[in-house]
Scaffold this motif. Structure first.
Motif, PDB file in Angstrom:
ATOM      1  N   ALA A 207      53.641 -11.341   7.922  1.00 10.20           N
ATOM      2  CA  ALA A 207      52.989 -10.329   7.089  1.00 10.20           C
ATOM      3  C   ALA A 207      51.856  -9.646   7.840  1.00 10.20           C
ATOM      4  O   ALA A 207      51.665  -8.424   7.734  1.00 10.20           O
ATOM      5  CB  ALA A 207      52.462 -10.976   5.808  1.00 10.20           C
ATOM      6  N   ASP A 208      51.105 -10.413   8.615  1.00 14.52           N
ATOM      7  CA  ASP A 208      49.993  -9.862   9.394  1.00 14.52           C
ATOM      8  C   ASP A 208      50.505  -8.874  10.440  1.00 14.52           C
ATOM      9  O   ASP A 208      49.975  -7.766  10.595  1.00 14.52           O
ATOM     10  CB  ASP A 208      49.241 -11.017  10.058  1.00 14.52           C
ATOM     11  CG  ASP A 208      47.962 -10.568  10.738  1.00 14.52           C
ATOM     12  OD1 ASP A 208      47.326  -9.619  10.246  1.00 14.52           O
ATOM     13  OD2 ASP A 208      47.597 -11.170  11.763  1.00 14.52           O
ATOM     14  N   ILE A 209      51.549  -9.274  11.153  1.00 13.53           N
ATOM     15  CA  ILE A 209      52.147  -8.391  12.157  1.00 13.53           C
ATOM     16  C   ILE A 209      52.716  -7.140  11.488  1.00 13.53           C
ATOM     17  O   ILE A 209      52.502  -6.013  11.939  1.00 13.53           O
ATOM     18  CB  ILE A 209      53.254  -9.130  12.931  1.00 13.53           C
ATOM     19  CG1 ILE A 209      52.652 -10.246  13.787  1.00 13.53           C
ATOM     20  CG2 ILE A 209      54.062  -8.160  13.800  1.00 13.53           C
ATOM     21  CD1 ILE A 209      53.682 -11.195  14.366  1.00 13.53           C
ATOM     22  N   GLY A 210      53.438  -7.344  10.399  1.00 12.63           N
ATOM     23  CA  GLY A 210      54.083  -6.228   9.717  1.00 12.63           C
ATOM     24  C   GLY A 210      53.099  -5.190   9.221  1.00 12.63           C
ATOM     25  O   GLY A 210      53.377  -3.986   9.253  1.00 12.63           O
ATOM     26  N   GLN A 211      51.928  -5.636   8.769  1.00 12.80           N
ATOM     27  CA  GLN A 211      50.924  -4.698   8.266  1.00 12.80           C
ATOM     28  C   GLN A 211      50.541  -3.676   9.332  1.00 12.80           C
ATOM     29  O   GLN A 211      50.564  -2.466   9.088  1.00 12.80           O
ATOM     30  CB  GLN A 211      49.677  -5.462   7.822  1.00 12.80           C
ATOM     31  CG  GLN A 211      48.515  -4.562   7.435  1.00 12.80           C
ATOM     32  CD  GLN A 211      47.257  -5.360   7.148  1.00 12.80           C
ATOM     33  OE1 GLN A 211      46.762  -5.378   6.028  1.00 12.80           O
ATOM     34  NE2 GLN A 211      46.735  -6.031   8.152  1.00 12.80           N
ATOM     35  N   ALA A 212      50.198  -4.155  10.526  1.00 10.10           N
ATOM     36  CA  ALA A 212      49.767  -3.256  11.597  1.00 10.10           C
ATOM     37  C   ALA A 212      50.921  -2.405  12.115  1.00 10.10           C
ATOM     38  O   ALA A 212      50.784  -1.191  12.313  1.00 10.10           O
ATOM     39  CB  ALA A 212      49.152  -4.063  12.735  1.00 10.10           C
ATOM     40  N   MET A 213      52.067  -3.045  12.329  1.00  8.42           N
ATOM     41  CA  MET A 213      53.196  -2.317  12.900  1.00  8.42           C
ATOM     42  C   MET A 213      53.734  -1.269  11.931  1.00  8.42           C
ATOM     43  O   MET A 213      54.115  -0.169  12.333  1.00  8.42           O
ATOM     44  CB  MET A 213      54.298  -3.299  13.294  1.00  8.42           C
ATOM     45  CG  MET A 213      53.870  -4.403  14.248  1.00  8.42           C
ATOM     46  SD  MET A 213      53.343  -3.808  15.867  1.00  8.42           S
ATOM     47  CE  MET A 213      54.890  -3.815  16.759  1.00  8.42           C
ATOM     48  N   ASP A 214      53.756  -1.591  10.645  1.00  2.00           N
ATOM     49  CA  ASP A 214      54.261  -0.636   9.657  1.00  2.00           C
ATOM     50  C   ASP A 214      53.354   0.585   9.545  1.00  2.00           C
ATOM     51  O   ASP A 214      53.833   1.707   9.318  1.00  2.00           O
ATOM     52  CB  ASP A 214      54.409  -1.305   8.293  1.00  2.00           C
ATOM     53  CG  ASP A 214      55.609  -2.245   8.233  1.00  2.00           C
ATOM     54  OD1 ASP A 214      56.502  -2.120   9.094  1.00  2.00           O
ATOM     55  OD2 ASP A 214      55.643  -3.101   7.332  1.00  2.00           O
ATOM     56  N   LEU A 215      52.049   0.384   9.690  1.00  2.00           N
ATOM     57  CA  LEU A 215      51.134   1.526   9.685  1.00  2.00           C
ATOM     58  C   LEU A 215      51.473   2.487  10.820  1.00  2.00           C
ATOM     59  O   LEU A 215      51.501   3.710  10.633  1.00  2.00           O
ATOM     60  CB  LEU A 215      49.689   1.046   9.819  1.00  2.00           C
ATOM     61  CG  LEU A 215      49.035   0.465   8.564  1.00  2.00           C
ATOM     62  CD1 LEU A 215      47.700  -0.177   8.915  1.00  2.00           C
ATOM     63  CD2 LEU A 215      48.843   1.542   7.506  1.00  2.00           C
ATOM     64  N   LEU A 216      51.727   1.939  11.996  1.00  3.87           N
ATOM     65  CA  LEU A 216      52.064   2.778  13.144  1.00  3.87           C
ATOM     66  C   LEU A 216      53.423   3.448  12.963  1.00  3.87           C
ATOM     67  O   LEU A 216      53.598   4.628  13.285  1.00  3.87           O
ATOM     68  CB  LEU A 216      52.060   1.938  14.423  1.00  3.87           C
ATOM     69  CG  LEU A 216      50.695   1.422  14.875  1.00  3.87           C
ATOM     70  CD1 LEU A 216      50.857   0.404  15.994  1.00  3.87           C
ATOM     71  CD2 LEU A 216      49.803   2.568  15.339  1.00  3.87           C
ATOM     72  N   LEU A 217      54.389   2.704  12.442  1.00  5.93           N
ATOM     73  CA  LEU A 217      55.722   3.267  12.243  1.00  5.93           C
ATOM     74  C   LEU A 217      55.716   4.361  11.182  1.00  5.93           C
ATOM     75  O   LEU A 217      56.445   5.352  11.286  1.00  5.93           O
ATOM     76  CB  LEU A 217      56.698   2.158  11.838  1.00  5.93           C
ATOM     77  CG  LEU A 217      57.109   1.191  12.954  1.00  5.93           C
ATOM     78  CD1 LEU A 217      57.791  -0.040  12.369  1.00  5.93           C
ATOM     79  CD2 LEU A 217      58.038   1.889  13.947  1.00  5.93           C
TER      80      LEU A 217
END
Length: 228
Positions: A207-217
């Motif tokens: 979830a932590d990784i997904g939060q940052a990566m999804d913002l960029l995507l």
């Protein structure tokens, strides 16, 4: 780049000069202190680090071989690679799998001093912007991954962070200026580690990784991230 005094301090530690330069540049990349597309010249870097050009050249050659940097301007300099949307999506998928596994193993294998270190990093005061917060974020994650006791996973994770790290400031900007906006997940990770709950630790890291990566995507990589 940091000024010469700061750079010299960062080069302290064991090993030949070129190895210390490699460690310094890896840390800067992982913490977002070098921007996507940023050009590094042999001579300027040698001047900033107050070392001769030869160990700088050797260090940069090694990082190019590891694909942490890329050749620019006809071998006269190197650059921090840019990501495109497809590469970022791949990174997200691979990070979630590899780092999720490391968190799972950490929950099963941590030693008391390792958990104490993770808790201490989480408890540190953060200014909410800039490299101190990015430093804390990187140290927190890698303290967890070290607790996995996996000599195979750690180099893989390091390679992934060398690619993603330069985009940490952009992710922090999109999260409202706070690179450590995932502290909610960080607390959940620590709680899962304390309980030795491997499923919960993996879920919180993902979830932590997904939060940052999804913002960029979703919102884009910024002006520096359009290349590919």
């Amino acid at each position: 780049m940091d000024d010469q005094t700061t750079s010299e301090a960062k080069l302290s530690g064991p090993g030949p000069v070129n190895e210390r330069i490699v460690r310094d540049l890896r840390t800067r990349l992982m913490r977002g202190e070098l921007a996507p597309g940023e050009i590094l010249t042999h001579r300027k870097l040698a001047e900033q680090l107050d070392v001769s050009p030869m160990p700088v050249r050797d260090a940069l050659r090694q990082l190019v071989a590891e694909r942490a940097l890329e050749v620019a301007n006809g071998n006269r300099s190197v650059a921090v690679p840019r990501l495109n949307h497809a590469k970022l999506h791949d990174l997200k998928t691979i990070r979630e799998g590899v780092e999720g596994l490391a968190a799972r193993l950490a929950a099963e294998r941590w030693k008391p001093h390792e958990l104490a270190q993770i808790e201490a990093i989480l408890a540190e005061t953060s200014d909410g912007a800039g490299s101190p917060d990015a430093s804390r974020n990187q140290r927190f994650h890698f303290a967890i991954y070290a607790a996995s006791q996996s000599q195979v996973l750690l180099p893989l994770i390091g390679s992934l962070w060398l690619q993603f790290g330069p985009y940490l400031p952009r992710a922090g900007q999109l999260a409202g200026g706070k690179i450590g906006a995932g502290d909610k997940y960080h607390r959940e990770i620590v709680e899962a580690l304390r309980a030795r709950d491997a499923d919960a630790a993996e879920a919180a890291i993902v979830a932590d990784i997904g939060q940052a990566m999804d913002l960029l995507l979703t919102h884009g990589l910024g002006d520096t991230g359009s290349g590919g």
